[in-house]
Design a protein around this motif. Structure first.
Motif, PDB file in Angstrom:
ATOM      1  N   LYS A   1       2.739   4.660  -6.780  1.00 11.03           N
ATOM      2  CA  LYS A   1       3.678   5.009  -5.725  1.00 11.03           C
ATOM      3  C   LYS A   1       3.929   6.502  -5.724  1.00 11.03           C
ATOM      4  O   LYS A   1       4.231   7.093  -6.752  1.00 11.03           O
ATOM      5  CB  LYS A   1       4.987   4.242  -5.916  1.00 11.03           C
ATOM      6  CG  LYS A   1       4.854   2.742  -5.701  1.00 11.03           C
ATOM      7  CD  LYS A   1       6.191   2.035  -5.875  1.00 11.03           C
ATOM      8  CE  LYS A   1       6.040   0.536  -5.623  1.00 11.03           C
ATOM      9  NZ  LYS A   1       7.320  -0.185  -5.804  1.00 11.03           N
TER      10      LYS A   1
ATOM     11  N   LYS B   1       6.114   9.941   5.535  1.00  9.29           N
ATOM     12  CA  LYS B   1       5.842   8.510   5.397  1.00  9.29           C
ATOM     13  C   LYS B   1       6.690   7.842   4.322  1.00  9.29           C
ATOM     14  O   LYS B   1       6.688   6.623   4.195  1.00  9.29           O
ATOM     15  CB  LYS B   1       4.356   8.280   5.088  1.00  9.29           C
ATOM     16  CG  LYS B   1       3.419   8.710   6.203  1.00  9.29           C
ATOM     17  CD  LYS B   1       1.980   8.420   5.837  1.00  9.29           C
ATOM     18  CE  LYS B   1       1.034   8.870   6.950  1.00  9.29           C
ATOM     19  NZ  LYS B   1       1.210   8.090   8.181  1.00  9.29           N
TER      20      LYS B   1
ATOM     21  N   VAL C   1       4.726   5.693  -0.669  1.00  7.98           N
ATOM     22  CA  VAL C   1       3.525   4.922  -0.350  1.00  7.98           C
ATOM     23  C   VAL C   1       2.728   4.721  -1.638  1.00  7.98           C
ATOM     24  O   VAL C   1       2.598   5.636  -2.447  1.00  7.98           O
ATOM     25  CB  VAL C   1       2.654   5.656   0.689  1.00  7.98           C
ATOM     26  CG1 VAL C   1       1.384   4.877   0.971  1.00  7.98           C
ATOM     27  CG2 VAL C   1       3.431   5.879   1.978  1.00  7.98           C
ATOM     28  N   SER C   2       2.200   3.527  -1.827  1.00  2.73           N
ATOM     29  CA  SER C   2       1.350   3.265  -2.977  1.00  2.73           C
ATOM     30  C   SER C   2      -0.087   3.554  -2.591  1.00  2.73           C
ATOM     31  O   SER C   2      -0.665   2.893  -1.725  1.00  2.73           O
ATOM     32  CB  SER C   2       1.492   1.806  -3.436  1.00  2.73           C
ATOM     33  OG  SER C   2       0.844   1.624  -4.680  1.00  2.73           O
TER      34      SER C   2
ATOM     35  N   LEU D   1      -4.443   9.127   5.146  1.00  2.00           N
ATOM     36  CA  LEU D   1      -4.189   7.731   4.828  1.00  2.00           C
ATOM     37  C   LEU D   1      -4.787   6.854   5.912  1.00  2.00           C
ATOM     38  O   LEU D   1      -4.768   7.212   7.096  1.00  2.00           O
ATOM     39  CB  LEU D   1      -2.683   7.463   4.727  1.00  2.00           C
ATOM     40  CG  LEU D   1      -1.913   8.286   3.683  1.00  2.00           C
ATOM     41  CD1 LEU D   1      -0.440   7.871   3.688  1.00  2.00           C
ATOM     42  CD2 LEU D   1      -2.515   8.119   2.298  1.00  2.00           C
TER      43      LEU D   1
END
Length: 459
Positions: free
Chosen positions: A67, A73, A76-77, A323
């Protein structure tokens, strides 16, 4: 009895304890076979090392993600499990091939059980025989020819060979991804790497990557934003390692590697270009002057370079990252990652990088990068449309049904292949009238700051 006798006894026990422990830990007496699978070996390991397995299962070597706070954002992992690159592109749908470098057994699809300690591969890091290998497309399982009993009875501390099994061979083969990590680092000469060729011949990777509870510090910008556990030259050498004060002043804004790794890909060439758009063409496969592939039907076109002068950029320890699902501008080169920092950033230093470029598919309508199903997919049927549809379905992402090609770029930090101090860059490598290594304007300067600071000669 002299008063100091108990102290002497204590001292002898303290000095000899490691010998006793090592003798007691002779796995030939503890491990009995036969073994048919890696899981059977791990089941025996867990009899004594249940806590070690639990610790390992918390690390990124097991999860392939962690993480992190991504600007805009939130948390996020991210990691190898869900990021793309411009080598073999992405993990989803390609598991059995990509996970041959996972420190686990049987990750063949998205249903892999990360909570099962019997799936942990103890041998890949602890083999001391040099005979343990995984099947190239076996989802992390060992090659059937491996004598599992022999390996399990001869485990020990990880060596550079254990680490190099995966880290030297990322991207599908030796000397492909990193540029500063390849098989030449197993037994390098001093000119290739002064640390690994040091007077201490058994220097291990964890001499610098100091490990605690199986968590190994050090990050690649290919799979991280740079906010996790780090390793720095100053951990061993301090902030002011030079006898010359001017050099020590430079360390505030110039990374050690900038001067001490003047070139990388020394022993072996590294890949610098990968064009997937050329895959599937009916033309002869070819090789370059190094004897390395420049065209392969299933993968496209490649370029390789050796003795590369790095690209120098500001770096504050963090990076931006594409991403999956982010939109792109296909009229421009798409950065899949980029080091952050600039001249005005007090945390930033000038750092050397390998730059990897290539062409890969994207969604023509949605303007997003795509995940193709390569292993068992495109490499069998050579249909990009089908490969992308299947790959995006495995990744749980939408696909419009139309694809195009876009150029991408990635940045890889150069940390290894440290030259002997006699071969480090001298002042004039950067500070000279013409042909210096640094592009001062690109780094935010009007010109060479040393020239600007020099006094005007008297008339």
């Amino acid at each position: 009895m002299p008063r100091r006798f108990p102290f002497i006894c204590f001292l002898l026990v303290w000095l000899l304890l490691p010998v006793f422990v090592w003798a007691a830990a002779d796995h030939k007496d503890m491990v009995q076979g036969p073994f048919k699978t890696g899981q059977e070996v791990t089941d025996v390991c867990l009899g004594c090392h249940e806590q070690q397995a639990a610790d390992f299962m918390k690390t990124v070597h097991w999860t392939w993600q962690e993480k992190q706070q991504v600007p805009g954002k939130g948390e996020v992992s991210i990691g190898k499990i869900n990021l793309i690159n411009n080598f073999c592109i992405a993990l989803p749908s390609n598991w059995p091939r990509c996970t041959s470098c996972h420190a686990g057994y049987g990750w063949k699809d998205a249903s892999f059980k990360f909570d099962d300690p019997n799936n942990v591969d103890c041998l890949v890091c602890h083999d001391t025989t040099g005979t343990y290998v995984k099947s190239p497309a076996g989802a992390g399982n060992p090659d059937p020819k491996v004598d599992l009993l022999k390996v399990a009875q001869n485990v020990g501390k990880p060596s550079r060979q254990n680490c190099g099994t995966c880290h030297f061979f990322g991207g599908g083969g030796d000397h492909i991804k990193h540029g500063d990590l390849d098989s030449s680092m197993l037994k390098p000469s001093r000119d290739i790497d002064v640390h690994m060729a040091a007077a201490k011949p058994n220097m291990s990777c964890q001499d610098c990557h100091k490990t605690k509870e199986h968590a190994i510090p050090g990050e690649s910008l290919a799979v991280s934003l740079g906010k996790g556990m780090r390793v720095a030259c100053t951990d061993c050498h301090g902030e002011a390692p030079h006898k010359i004060p001017t050099y020590n002043r430079h360390t505030k804004r110039v990374a050690c590697e900038t001067c001490h790794v003047p070139v990388f890909a020394k022993g072996l060439p590294t890949k610098v270009w990968w064009d997937w758009s050329k895959a599937g063409e009916t033309r002869p496969e070819s090789k370059d002057k190094y004897g390395l592939e420049t065209y392969v039907k299933i993968k496209g076109e490649f370029k390789w370079e050796k003795d590369i002068v790095p690209t120098y950029l500001w770096y504050n320890g963090e990076a931006s990252r594409y991403l999956l699902g982010d939109t792109i501008d296909p009229s421009k080169v798409v950065p899949l990652n980029h080091p952050l920092g600039d001249r005005k950033d007090p945390k930033a230093k000038i750092m050397p990088f390998k730059v990897m470029r290539g062409k890969q598919p994207y969604d023509l309508k949605l303007k997003t990068m795509v995940v193709p199903h390569l292993f068992g997919g495109y490499w069998n049927h050579f249909e990009w449309g089908k490969a992308i549809k299947d790959g995006m379905q495995a990744a749980g992402l939408p696909y419009s049904g139309e694809y195009g090609w876009v150029e991408t770029v990635m940045y890889w930090k150069v940390n290894h292949m440290v030259a002997p101090k006699q071969a480090a860059l001298k002042c004039t490598a950067c500070h000279r009238d013409k042909g210096g290594l640094l592009n001062w304007k690109a780094l935010g300067y009007a010109g060479d700051p040393a020239q600007a600071a020099a006094p005007t000669p008297a008339k």
